[in-house]
Write a protein that holds these residues in place. Sequence first.
Motif, PDB file in Angstrom:
ATOM      1  N   LEU A   1     -10.326   7.129   9.336  1.00 29.46           N
ATOM      2  CA  LEU A   1      -9.962   6.465  10.589  1.00 29.46           C
ATOM      3  C   LEU A   1     -10.846   5.254  10.841  1.00 29.46           C
ATOM      4  N   GLU A   2     -12.132   5.377  10.500  1.00 29.00           N
ATOM      5  CA  GLU A   2     -13.039   4.248  10.692  1.00 29.00           C
ATOM      6  C   GLU A   2     -12.623   3.054   9.837  1.00 29.00           C
TER       7      GLU A   2
ATOM      8  N   ALA B   1       2.185   4.474   9.352  1.00 31.69           N
ATOM      9  CA  ALA B   1       2.094   4.531   7.889  1.00 31.69           C
ATOM     10  C   ALA B   1       0.643   4.656   7.450  1.00 31.69           C
ATOM     11  N   LEU B   2      -0.243   3.906   8.080  1.00 27.26           N
ATOM     12  CA  LEU B   2      -1.663   3.994   7.729  1.00 27.26           C
ATOM     13  C   LEU B   2      -2.249   5.337   8.125  1.00 27.26           C
ATOM     14  N   LEU B   3      -1.800   5.890   9.239  1.00 24.56           N
ATOM     15  CA  LEU B   3      -2.277   7.213   9.629  1.00 24.56           C
ATOM     16  C   LEU B   3      -1.802   8.276   8.643  1.00 24.56           C
ATOM     17  N   ASP B   4      -0.624   8.085   8.043  1.00 20.72           N
ATOM     18  CA  ASP B   4      -0.211   8.995   6.975  1.00 20.72           C
ATOM     19  C   ASP B   4      -1.157   8.893   5.780  1.00 20.72           C
ATOM     20  N   LEU B   5      -1.609   7.672   5.465  1.00 25.39           N
ATOM     21  CA  LEU B   5      -2.599   7.521   4.383  1.00 25.39           C
ATOM     22  C   LEU B   5      -3.897   8.233   4.753  1.00 25.39           C
ATOM     23  N   TYR B   6      -4.276   8.181   6.039  1.00 24.18           N
ATOM     24  CA  TYR B   6      -5.446   8.935   6.496  1.00 24.18           C
ATOM     25  C   TYR B   6      -5.225  10.431   6.290  1.00 24.18           C
ATOM     26  N   HIS B   7      -4.084  10.941   6.683  1.00 23.77           N
ATOM     27  CA  HIS B   7      -3.805  12.372   6.521  1.00 23.77           C
ATOM     28  C   HIS B   7      -3.806  12.770   5.043  1.00 23.77           C
ATOM     29  N   SER B   8      -3.472  11.820   4.182  1.00 25.37           N
ATOM     30  CA  SER B   8      -3.471  12.097   2.733  1.00 25.37           C
ATOM     31  C   SER B   8      -4.848  11.951   2.107  1.00 25.37           C
TER      32      SER B   8
ATOM     33  N   HIS C   1      12.104   8.845   7.557  1.00 25.41           N
ATOM     34  CA  HIS C   1      10.779   9.389   7.240  1.00 25.41           C
ATOM     35  C   HIS C   1      10.147   9.982   8.497  1.00 25.41           C
ATOM     36  N   THR C   2       9.480  11.095   8.357  1.00 28.02           N
ATOM     37  CA  THR C   2       8.736  11.692   9.460  1.00 28.02           C
ATOM     38  C   THR C   2       7.252  11.427   9.263  1.00 28.02           C
ATOM     39  N   PHE C   3       6.692  10.617  10.151  1.00 34.57           N
ATOM     40  CA  PHE C   3       5.250  10.364  10.134  1.00 34.57           C
ATOM     41  C   PHE C   3       4.529  11.545  10.783  1.00 34.57           C
ATOM     42  N   LYS C   4       3.278  11.697  10.422  1.00 34.34           N
ATOM     43  CA  LYS C   4       2.504  12.828  10.931  1.00 34.34           C
ATOM     44  C   LYS C   4       1.906  12.566  12.309  1.00 34.34           C
ATOM     45  N   SER C   5       1.884  11.301  12.745  1.00 32.10           N
ATOM     46  CA  SER C   5       1.204  10.935  13.987  1.00 32.10           C
ATOM     47  C   SER C   5       2.125  10.123  14.889  1.00 32.10           C
ATOM     48  N   THR C   6       1.809  10.127  16.186  1.00 30.99           N
ATOM     49  CA  THR C   6       2.616   9.423  17.186  1.00 30.99           C
ATOM     50  C   THR C   6       1.708   8.572  18.071  1.00 30.99           C
ATOM     51  N   ILE C   7       2.161   7.365  18.376  1.00 32.45           N
ATOM     52  CA  ILE C   7       1.462   6.503  19.334  1.00 32.45           C
ATOM     53  C   ILE C   7       1.939   6.894  20.725  1.00 32.45           C
ATOM     54  N   THR C   8       1.013   7.206  21.613  1.00 31.02           N
ATOM     55  CA  THR C   8       1.387   7.677  22.952  1.00 31.02           C
ATOM     56  C   THR C   8       1.239   6.604  24.026  1.00 31.02           C
ATOM     57  N   HIS C   9       0.236   5.724  23.916  1.00 31.95           N
ATOM     58  CA  HIS C   9      -0.004   4.689  24.925  1.00 31.95           C
ATOM     59  C   HIS C   9      -0.479   3.404  24.240  1.00 31.95           C
ATOM     60  N   THR C  10      -0.050   2.276  24.778  1.00 32.62           N
ATOM     61  CA  THR C  10      -0.563   0.979  24.329  1.00 32.62           C
ATOM     62  C   THR C  10      -0.913   0.128  25.542  1.00 32.62           C
ATOM     63  N   PHE C  11      -2.136  -0.396  25.535  1.00 30.53           N
ATOM     64  CA  PHE C  11      -2.594  -1.330  26.564  1.00 30.53           C
ATOM     65  C   PHE C  11      -2.736  -2.718  25.941  1.00 30.53           C
TER      66      PHE C  11
ATOM     67  N   LEU D   1       0.815  -1.215   0.000  1.00 26.74           N
ATOM     68  CA  LEU D   1       0.000   0.000   0.000  1.00 26.74           C
ATOM     69  C   LEU D   1       0.851   1.269   0.000  1.00 26.74           C
ATOM     70  N   TRP D   2       2.133   1.127   0.267  1.00 23.87           N
ATOM     71  CA  TRP D   2       3.002   2.298   0.444  1.00 23.87           C
ATOM     72  C   TRP D   2       4.000   2.457  -0.708  1.00 23.87           C
ATOM     73  N   PHE D   3       4.716   1.384  -1.034  1.00 21.92           N
ATOM     74  CA  PHE D   3       5.782   1.450  -2.028  1.00 21.92           C
ATOM     75  C   PHE D   3       5.286   1.022  -3.409  1.00 21.92           C
ATOM     76  N   SER D   4       6.065   1.366  -4.440  1.00 25.76           N
ATOM     77  CA  SER D   4       5.856   0.847  -5.791  1.00 25.76           C
ATOM     78  C   SER D   4       7.221   0.519  -6.389  1.00 25.76           C
ATOM     79  N   ASP D   5       7.224  -0.030  -7.604  1.00 24.57           N
ATOM     80  CA  ASP D   5       8.495  -0.398  -8.222  1.00 24.57           C
ATOM     81  C   ASP D   5       9.400   0.821  -8.471  1.00 24.57           C
TER      82      ASP D   5
END
Length: 444
Positions: free
Chosen positions: A350-351, A338-345, A409-419, A265-269
């Motif tokens: 998000l759903e 990476a998926l959140l970058d696709l959301y920002h694009s 690469h700089t992603f647009k979003s950060t994960i802050t907590h994981t349970f 979903l991210w790269f191509s040839d």
Amino acid sequence: MSKTLIKAATIVNEDKILTSDVLIVDGWIERIAPEITHPTAVEIHAEGLHLLPGLIDDQVHFREPGLTHKADIWHESRAAVAGGTTSFMEMPNTVPNTLTQSLLQDKYDIAAKQSLANYSFYMGAANDNLDEVLRTDPRNVCGIKVFMGSSTGNMLVDDEHTLEEIFGNSPMLIATHCEDEATIRQNLARYQAMHGDDLTIDMHPLIRSAEACYISSSRAVELAKKHGSRLHVLHISTAGETELFGNGQPLASKRITAEACIHHLWFSDADYAEKGNLIKWNPAVKTADDRAGVLKAVLDGRIDVIATDHAPHTLAEKSQPYLNAPSGGPLVQHALQALLDLYHSGLLTLEQLVQKTAHNTATCFQIDKRGFIREGYWADLILVDLNKPYTVEKANIISKCGWSPFEGHTFKSTITHTFVSGNLVYEQGRLLEKGSGQRLSFNR
């Protein structure tokens, strides 16, 4: 009793986005409501953060046992939770290959001691272990893995009688790697006749071609339809393959489902020129049109699940000439970003992201009480700051191999907590060794 109260989070769950509190008691989601108070709960103030169900990755290679110089369950499970993946399903092409019930149990024993994330392991199929495959318990093993293309060791299943028997008798979901081996060998011989051994990475998607993928995927679908099997086709990489799958029925009643992976979903040839062997995967990263076709199928429901195929190798191994460099790379730590970058694009909502990485995976595999933010479910949860950038650097890579195709690469979003199962295991860039992952169970 352990109690945590998440306050004022923006919850993304089951096609809705709403602000609410969530009370976690002894690992379970006890209550979801607009305003909850509790005198003894530890409070986490989540104003401005989004609360998502933890990702469930249905395809990883954590390399243990036998290949632990490049990865192991301890390191990779920690990379997973740092990236918002709270549960994983790991593949059988370790050393030795997971081809007996005893070897399968060995991996569960390792994970029980080492994994910070929840876990399950596939039983591997070969041409000569049908009796072992049929002994697999559907209630506590995620699935049967069939390599209908190249694999490590004795795991290429190319005997037609064996395939018929597996598809005709498997007591559970069959997950397939689909690339036609005969086509790949013909393509390789043709390129070697032209270039000798001086082959280059840009030839990879031509050798492991779209035709090889389609031939094998269509054969798997044909077998599943013939036998009424529960088939899950992994890492779809071509637009043509997406036409093999339907989108007109509820997921829970589908007998044939499919998965897409982050790298397709991210790269191509076009990216081979910069990334080289770092993005050498099987199936290969193909054209931009294929990438667009796979994303379209994700969005319209022909492809049901997004995963990683996280498969680390050392940087030294990947730095070898094309023919010698192994296929695969580390992805689990950065999949959600990476998926959140696709959301920002604007490429997915998000759903949709939550549906394809958590809800649908839980539904496809019939996972018990995970994959949704619901009262009475395990608290596998992640908080993300959608607007806090995060740059991938060697210093913050947790996978044992120590590199990432996203490095720099700089992603647009950060994960802050994981349970994980109610335990806060990752907070603001720090891994917290609290509790351990649990073995997944399945409602079959």
